[in-house]
Design a protein around this motif. Structure first.
Motif, PDB file in Angstrom:
ATOM      1  N   GLY A  42     149.238  -4.865  46.772  1.00 54.40           N
ATOM      2  CA  GLY A  42     149.837  -3.775  47.590  1.00 54.40           C
ATOM      3  C   GLY A  42     149.975  -4.549  49.182  1.00 54.40           C
ATOM      4  N   THR A  43     150.456  -2.893  49.689  1.00 53.60           N
ATOM      5  CA  THR A  43     151.591  -3.927  50.443  1.00 53.60           C
ATOM      6  C   THR A  43     150.308  -4.068  51.796  1.00 53.60           C
ATOM      7  OG1 THR A  43     150.671  -1.377  51.853  1.00 53.60           O
ATOM      8  CG2 THR A  43     152.850  -1.858  50.426  1.00 53.60           C
ATOM      9  N   SER A  44     149.303  -4.497  51.671  1.00 57.08           N
ATOM     10  CA  SER A  44     147.519  -5.102  53.101  1.00 57.08           C
ATOM     11  C   SER A  44     148.167  -6.434  53.079  1.00 57.08           C
ATOM     12  CB  SER A  44     146.826  -4.377  52.657  1.00 57.08           C
ATOM     13  OG  SER A  44     146.170  -4.961  51.306  1.00 57.08           O
ATOM     14  N   ILE A  45     149.490  -6.943  52.105  1.00 58.08           N
ATOM     15  CA  ILE A  45     149.450  -8.685  52.167  1.00 58.08           C
ATOM     16  C   ILE A  45     150.326  -9.044  52.078  1.00 58.08           C
ATOM     17  CG2 ILE A  45     148.557  -8.907  49.698  1.00 58.08           C
ATOM     18  CD1 ILE A  45     147.676 -11.603  50.835  1.00 58.08           C
ATOM     19  N   GLN A  46     151.674  -9.726  53.049  1.00 50.24           N
ATOM     20  CA  GLN A  46     152.269 -10.117  52.278  1.00 50.24           C
ATOM     21  C   GLN A  46     152.051 -11.559  53.097  1.00 50.24           C
ATOM     22  OE1 GLN A  46     154.672  -8.955  56.356  1.00 50.24           O
ATOM     23  NE2 GLN A  46     156.707  -9.628  55.407  1.00 50.24           N
ATOM     24  N   TRP A  47     153.548 -12.300  52.676  1.00 51.58           N
ATOM     25  CA  TRP A  47     154.147 -13.998  52.545  1.00 51.58           C
ATOM     26  C   TRP A  47     154.806 -14.316  53.384  1.00 51.58           C
ATOM     27  CZ3 TRP A  47     155.732 -16.860  47.857  1.00 51.58           C
ATOM     28  CH2 TRP A  47     156.184 -18.123  47.745  1.00 51.58           C
ATOM     29  N   MET A  98     141.784 -14.615  50.457  1.00 53.52           N
ATOM     30  CA  MET A  98     140.948 -15.096  49.760  1.00 53.52           C
ATOM     31  C   MET A  98     140.633 -14.469  47.283  1.00 53.52           C
ATOM     32  SD  MET A  98     139.115 -17.213  48.505  1.00 53.52           S
ATOM     33  CE  MET A  98     138.350 -18.424  49.973  1.00 53.52           C
ATOM     34  N   GLU A  99     141.212 -12.955  47.887  1.00 52.25           N
ATOM     35  CA  GLU A  99     141.811 -12.178  46.680  1.00 52.25           C
ATOM     36  C   GLU A  99     143.006 -12.618  45.860  1.00 52.25           C
ATOM     37  OE1 GLU A  99     142.285  -7.874  45.552  1.00 52.25           O
ATOM     38  OE2 GLU A  99     141.561  -7.701  47.619  1.00 52.25           O
ATOM     39  N   HIS A 100     143.509 -12.365  47.054  1.00 55.16           N
ATOM     40  CA  HIS A 100     145.437 -13.164  46.144  1.00 55.16           C
ATOM     41  C   HIS A 100     144.782 -14.162  45.963  1.00 55.16           C
ATOM     42  CE1 HIS A 100     148.944 -15.034  46.935  1.00 55.16           C
ATOM     43  NE2 HIS A 100     149.318 -14.132  46.671  1.00 55.16           N
ATOM     44  N   ALA A 101     144.377 -15.330  46.286  1.00 58.30           N
ATOM     45  CA  ALA A 101     143.614 -16.542  45.933  1.00 58.30           C
ATOM     46  C   ALA A 101     143.147 -16.429  44.878  1.00 58.30           C
ATOM     47  CB  ALA A 101     143.146 -17.460  47.206  1.00 58.30           C
ATOM     48  N   ASN A 102     142.105 -15.639  44.457  1.00 60.42           N
ATOM     49  CA  ASN A 102     141.470 -15.847  43.095  1.00 60.42           C
ATOM     50  C   ASN A 102     142.152 -15.936  42.441  1.00 60.42           C
ATOM     51  OD1 ASN A 102     139.162 -16.908  44.633  1.00 60.42           O
ATOM     52  ND2 ASN A 102     138.071 -14.670  45.381  1.00 60.42           N
ATOM     53  N   LYS A 103     142.634 -14.556  42.300  1.00 61.86           N
ATOM     54  CA  LYS A 103     143.573 -13.584  41.544  1.00 61.86           C
ATOM     55  C   LYS A 103     144.690 -13.800  40.628  1.00 61.86           C
ATOM     56  CE  LYS A 103     142.053  -8.850  42.458  1.00 61.86           C
ATOM     57  NZ  LYS A 103     142.774  -7.951  42.096  1.00 61.86           N
ATOM     58  N   GLY A 104     145.584 -15.028  42.071  1.00 58.99           N
ATOM     59  CA  GLY A 104     146.619 -16.189  41.664  1.00 58.99           C
ATOM     60  C   GLY A 104     146.345 -17.618  40.815  1.00 58.99           C
ATOM     61  N   GLY A 105     144.550 -17.913  40.733  1.00 55.55           N
ATOM     62  CA  GLY A 105     144.526 -18.719  40.945  1.00 55.55           C
ATOM     63  C   GLY A 105     144.791 -20.072  41.499  1.00 55.55           C
ATOM     64  N   ILE A 128     155.524 -20.646  40.425  1.00 56.78           N
ATOM     65  CA  ILE A 128     153.817 -20.118  41.323  1.00 56.78           C
ATOM     66  C   ILE A 128     154.290 -19.384  42.449  1.00 56.78           C
ATOM     67  CG2 ILE A 128     153.317 -21.280  43.998  1.00 56.78           C
ATOM     68  CD1 ILE A 128     152.835 -24.406  42.114  1.00 56.78           C
ATOM     69  N   SER A 129     155.724 -19.030  42.897  1.00 61.09           N
ATOM     70  CA  SER A 129     156.052 -18.024  43.813  1.00 61.09           C
ATOM     71  C   SER A 129     156.216 -17.194  42.902  1.00 61.09           C
ATOM     72  CB  SER A 129     157.521 -18.897  44.223  1.00 61.09           C
ATOM     73  OG  SER A 129     157.477 -19.673  44.842  1.00 61.09           O
ATOM     74  N   GLN A 130     156.626 -17.078  42.125  1.00 58.91           N
ATOM     75  CA  GLN A 130     156.483 -15.207  40.722  1.00 58.91           C
ATOM     76  C   GLN A 130     154.980 -14.573  40.865  1.00 58.91           C
ATOM     77  OE1 GLN A 130     158.550 -16.540  37.635  1.00 58.91           O
ATOM     78  NE2 GLN A 130     160.543 -16.400  38.595  1.00 58.91           N
ATOM     79  N   LYS A 131     153.812 -16.322  40.566  1.00 58.19           N
ATOM     80  CA  LYS A 131     152.856 -15.684  40.280  1.00 58.19           C
ATOM     81  C   LYS A 131     152.485 -14.968  41.526  1.00 58.19           C
ATOM     82  CE  LYS A 131     148.660 -15.597  37.809  1.00 58.19           C
ATOM     83  NZ  LYS A 131     148.641 -14.199  36.971  1.00 58.19           N
ATOM     84  N   SER A 132     152.097 -15.445  42.606  1.00 57.67           N
ATOM     85  CA  SER A 132     151.742 -15.007  44.001  1.00 57.67           C
ATOM     86  C   SER A 132     152.501 -13.885  44.394  1.00 57.67           C
ATOM     87  CB  SER A 132     152.328 -16.233  45.078  1.00 57.67           C
ATOM     88  OG  SER A 132     152.620 -15.453  46.661  1.00 57.67           O
ATOM     89  N   CYS A 133     153.727 -13.594  44.212  1.00 58.07           N
ATOM     90  CA  CYS A 133     155.165 -12.309  44.230  1.00 58.07           C
ATOM     91  C   CYS A 133     153.947 -11.243  43.548  1.00 58.07           C
ATOM     92  CB  CYS A 133     156.198 -12.509  44.254  1.00 58.07           C
ATOM     93  SG  CYS A 133     156.914 -13.191  45.493  1.00 58.07           S
TER      94      CYS A 133
END
Length: 90
Positions: free
Chosen positions: A36-41, A64-71, A24-29
């Protein structure tokens, strides 16, 4: 940049294995690198049936883009308006 708390409803999240959290962490990263650099976990908190994630992003749409792309589910996205702690009482 704004900070967000994302609530992700994941049944039995607290029972996931170390390998599952690694995946899960690898997918998120990977998705963050793609966006790009506009989002940071920053970090996440795992409970029995939910994961609460803390992100910095320019707006809710990027989260939301991060959530959608990551599933990943994003059942609730809340912008942090203020941080308080015991020193706030002083």
């Amino acid at each position: 940049m704004p900070k967000y708390i994302i609530e992700r409803e994941i049944p039995e999240a607290g029972q996931l294995s170390a390998d599952e959290f690694t995946a899960i962490s690898q997918k998120s990263c990977s998705v963050i690198s793609e966006i790009g650099t506009s989002i940071q976990w920053l970090e996440s908190y795992v409970t029995d049936n939910k994961i609460y994630c803390v992100y910095i992003a320019p707006n809710e749409d990027v989260v939301m883009e991060h959530a959608n792309k990551g599933g990943f589910p994003a059942n609730s996205i809340q912008q942090v308006r203020r941080i308080i702690d015991p020193t706030t009482a002083e």
